[in-house]
Design a protein around this motif. Structure first.
Motif, mmCIF file in Angstrom:
data_model
loop_
_atom_site.group_PDB
_atom_site.id
_atom_site.type_symbol
_atom_site.label_atom_id
_atom_site.label_comp_id
_atom_site.label_asym_id
_atom_site.label_seq_id
_atom_site.Cartn_x
_atom_site.Cartn_y
_atom_site.Cartn_z
ATOM 1 N N PRO A 1 0.805 -1.232 0.000
ATOM 2 C CA PRO A 1 0.000 0.000 0.000
ATOM 3 C C PRO A 1 0.834 1.275 0.000
ATOM 4 N N ILE A 2 2.001 1.238 0.602
ATOM 5 C CA ILE A 2 2.875 2.415 0.601
ATOM 6 C C ILE A 2 3.336 2.704 -0.817
ATOM 7 N N TRP A 3 3.793 1.664 -1.514
ATOM 8 C CA TRP A 3 4.247 1.828 -2.903
ATOM 9 C C TRP A 3 3.116 2.352 -3.788
ATOM 10 N N VAL A 4 1.921 1.796 -3.600
ATOM 11 C CA VAL A 4 0.779 2.206 -4.419
ATOM 12 C C VAL A 4 0.391 3.648 -4.124
ATOM 13 N N ASN A 5 0.270 3.990 -2.853
ATOM 14 C CA ASN A 5 -0.171 5.336 -2.461
ATOM 15 C C ASN A 5 0.813 6.420 -2.888
ATOM 16 N N GLU A 6 2.084 6.063 -2.996
ATOM 17 C CA GLU A 6 3.086 7.044 -3.421
ATOM 18 C C GLU A 6 3.265 7.083 -4.935
ATOM 19 N N GLY A 7 2.451 6.296 -5.645
ATOM 20 C CA GLY A 7 2.508 6.319 -7.105
ATOM 21 C C GLY A 7 3.752 5.684 -7.688
ATOM 22 N N LEU A 8 4.352 4.760 -6.953
ATOM 23 C CA LEU A 8 5.608 4.143 -7.390
ATOM 24 C C LEU A 8 5.406 2.913 -8.253
ATOM 25 N N LEU A 9 4.178 2.394 -8.308
ATOM 26 C CA LEU A 9 3.912 1.168 -9.052
ATOM 27 C C LEU A 9 3.016 1.420 -10.259
ATOM 28 N N LEU A 10 3.228 0.638 -11.307
ATOM 29 C CA LEU A 10 2.393 0.653 -12.493
ATOM 30 C C LEU A 10 1.152 -0.202 -12.249
ATOM 31 N N GLU A 11 -0.006 0.314 -12.598
ATOM 32 C CA GLU A 11 -1.225 -0.496 -12.500
ATOM 33 C C GLU A 11 -1.230 -1.451 -13.697
ATOM 34 N N ALA A 12 -0.507 -2.559 -13.525
ATOM 35 C CA ALA A 12 -0.224 -3.472 -14.636
ATOM 36 C C ALA A 12 -1.377 -4.398 -14.970
ATOM 37 N N ARG A 13 -2.387 -4.474 -14.115
ATOM 38 C CA ARG A 13 -3.563 -5.314 -14.277
ATOM 39 C C ARG A 13 -3.208 -6.785 -14.552
ATOM 40 N N PRO A 14 -2.434 -7.378 -13.678
ATOM 41 C CA PRO A 14 -2.127 -8.806 -13.832
ATOM 42 C C PRO A 14 -3.375 -9.681 -13.785
ATOM 43 N N ASP A 15 -4.454 -9.151 -13.193
ATOM 44 C CA ASP A 15 -5.701 -9.915 -13.129
ATOM 45 C C ASP A 15 -6.288 -10.165 -14.513
ATOM 46 N N GLN A 16 -5.793 -9.451 -15.525
ATOM 47 C CA GLN A 16 -6.258 -9.645 -16.890
ATOM 48 C C GLN A 16 -5.293 -10.480 -17.736
ATOM 49 N N VAL B 1 -6.053 -13.879 -4.152
ATOM 50 C CA VAL B 1 -6.580 -12.956 -5.163
ATOM 51 C C VAL B 1 -7.066 -11.653 -4.527
ATOM 52 N N ASN B 2 -8.074 -11.734 -3.681
ATOM 53 C CA ASN B 2 -8.613 -10.531 -3.032
ATOM 54 C C ASN B 2 -7.926 -10.303 -1.694
ATOM 55 N N VAL B 3 -6.695 -9.845 -1.785
ATOM 56 C CA VAL B 3 -5.886 -9.628 -0.590
ATOM 57 C C VAL B 3 -6.001 -8.177 -0.141
ATOM 58 N N PRO B 4 -5.907 -7.902 1.148
ATOM 59 C CA PRO B 4 -6.116 -6.538 1.649
ATOM 60 C C PRO B 4 -5.160 -5.502 1.062
ATOM 61 N N TRP B 5 -3.954 -5.931 0.729
ATOM 62 C CA TRP B 5 -2.972 -4.963 0.243
ATOM 63 C C TRP B 5 -3.109 -4.673 -1.260
ATOM 64 N N ASP B 6 -3.883 -5.493 -1.984
ATOM 65 C CA ASP B 6 -4.063 -5.273 -3.422
ATOM 66 C C ASP B 6 -5.306 -6.042 -3.869
ATOM 67 N N MET B 7 -6.470 -5.511 -3.512
ATOM 68 C CA MET B 7 -7.728 -6.195 -3.789
ATOM 69 C C MET B 7 -7.890 -6.471 -5.289
ATOM 70 N N GLY B 8 -8.064 -7.746 -5.624
ATOM 71 C CA GLY B 8 -8.245 -8.126 -7.014
ATOM 72 C C GLY B 8 -6.962 -8.199 -7.807
ATOM 73 N N ARG B 9 -5.873 -7.756 -7.221
ATOM 74 C CA ARG B 9 -4.552 -7.807 -7.855
ATOM 75 C C ARG B 9 -4.465 -6.930 -9.109
ATOM 76 N N ASP B 10 -4.604 -5.629 -8.911
ATOM 77 C CA ASP B 10 -4.402 -4.677 -10.007
ATOM 78 C C ASP B 10 -2.923 -4.365 -10.225
ATOM 79 N N TYR B 11 -2.106 -4.572 -9.176
ATOM 80 C CA TYR B 11 -0.699 -4.171 -9.232
ATOM 81 C C TYR B 11 0.294 -5.324 -9.104
ATOM 82 N N THR B 12 -0.041 -6.359 -8.375
ATOM 83 C CA THR B 12 0.961 -7.354 -7.981
ATOM 84 C C THR B 12 0.506 -8.781 -8.259
#
Length: 343
Positions: free
Chosen positions: A84-99, A111-122
């Motif tokens: 969440p720190i990396w995401v909130n600071e804009g350091l990560l690409l929203e790579a959409r691995p879920d797709q 999959v639906n983990v608290p730190w990256d719900m649905g896995r948009d980033y990781t």
């Protein structure tokens, strides 16, 4: 006729696998001694991509390096409570691995983990826990306790290594005094700070590498990760792993693409690649942690299935808890304690 042939040729090229079009480089920033060389070679050969791996020794080291800019990395592997720190600071690409094609292989649990719900980033890399590693030729007492590094027995004084990872260490110490993770109880935190400052002179190091040090018997105990303990036991049969009854943290490290990655498409190929069960198994077989990919078990080292470091005994299962992110003000408290410990 020529037009039809041309269109057919274009269509055929479009259907060629990505392997034929991928090339160039991929720069991975990951924990040290944590990446399977076999898996990397397979990725390089499959996609004609040259992979360079740079090591780090803690979440804070990685975060500071990337925050500073000019790093040149494409991929980083932060722990769950840091994502969440990396995401909130804009350091990560929203790579959409879920797709991505291989996302179907991710175990539903991850999959639906608290730190990256649905896995948009990781995507999952590996998961495990932090506990106690002891050379039982040196110490034969109870090893299922954080007192091994917080109130060490005489046999182990000066022979203990502690992982240089703030949250893991503070989690165990807070629980040692009966507190809960993310607590702001000043009485508990004073005990935590004083105990760590008192205990540190009894340690030999706060070092990232332990496996070879147990093999050479330079270390007799460690507060460290369970996969590394299994690897240490393979080199020193006297090594045993303990689950602190006071409390211990589970972790998951996940692969993410940096927002300023120079090779984002190759990084996406890598994300999809490691969600293949056979490739995920290579990662686990090297580092000895679980990976979160369904079907990978069929390709994993059979010794991992019942390894005492990886299977939490029933009597200690309630002592484990996932290392979650704390509020910024809580992190400030903890950072001050950690600064005092590292003086």
């Amino acid at each position: 006729m020529r037009v039809k042939r041309l269109l057919s040729a274009v269509a055929a090229i479009a259907l060629l696998p990505a392997v034929a079009q991928a090339e160039g480089e991929l720069n991975i920033y990951n924990w040290g001694n944590y990446t399977s060389p076999e898996m990397i070679k397979k990725f390089e050969d499959t996609y004609n991509v040259k992979v360079t791996i740079t090591d780090y020794d803690s979440n804070d080291t990685a975060l500071a390096k990337v925050r500073a800019g000019g790093h040149g990395f494409d991929i980083v592997v932060p722990s769950a409570n840091y994502v969440p720190i990396w995401v909130n600071e804009g350091l990560l690409l929203e790579a959409r691995p879920d797709q991505m094609e291989n996302f179907k292989n991710v175990d539903e649990r991850w999959v639906n983990v608290p730190w990256d719900m649905g896995r948009d980033y990781t995507v999952p890399w590996q998961w495990g826990l932090t506990g106690i590693t002891v050379d039982t030729s040196v110490y034969k007492g109870d090893i299922n306790t954080s007192s091994i590094f917080l109130d060490p027995p005489a046999e182990l004084v000066g022979k203990i290594n502690v992982a240089p990872e703030m949250n893991d260490v503070l989690f165990a110490t807070i629980r040692y005094f009966g507190g809960e993770w993310c607590t702001t109880d000043k009485e508990v935190l004073k005990k935590v700070r004083d105990k760590l400052v008192e205990a540190k002179p009894k340690w030999i190091a706060m070092d990232y590498g332990t496996i070879e040090k147990f093999a050479s018997r330079d270390y007799a105990a460690a507060y460290y990760w369970n996969g590394a303990a299994m690897r240490a036991r393979e080199k020193n049969t006297d090594v045993r792993f303990g689950f602190p009854k006071e409390g211990f943290p589970f972790f998951m490290d996940s692969v993410a693409i940096l927002a300023d990655a120079k090779n984002p498409e190759n990084a996406k190929l890598f994300m999809n690649f490691i969600m293949d069960p056979e490739n995920a198994a290579m990662i686990s077989n090297f580092a000895k942690y679980s990976n979160g990919i369904k079907g990978s078990e069929a390709f994993m080292d059979p010794a991992m299935k019942d390894a005492p470091e990886l299977v939490v005994p029933s009597e200690f299962q309630e002592a484990g808890a996932f290392l979650q992110s704390c509020a910024p003000e809580v992190n400030e408290f903890y950072a001050k304690i950690w600064t005092d410990v590292n003086k």
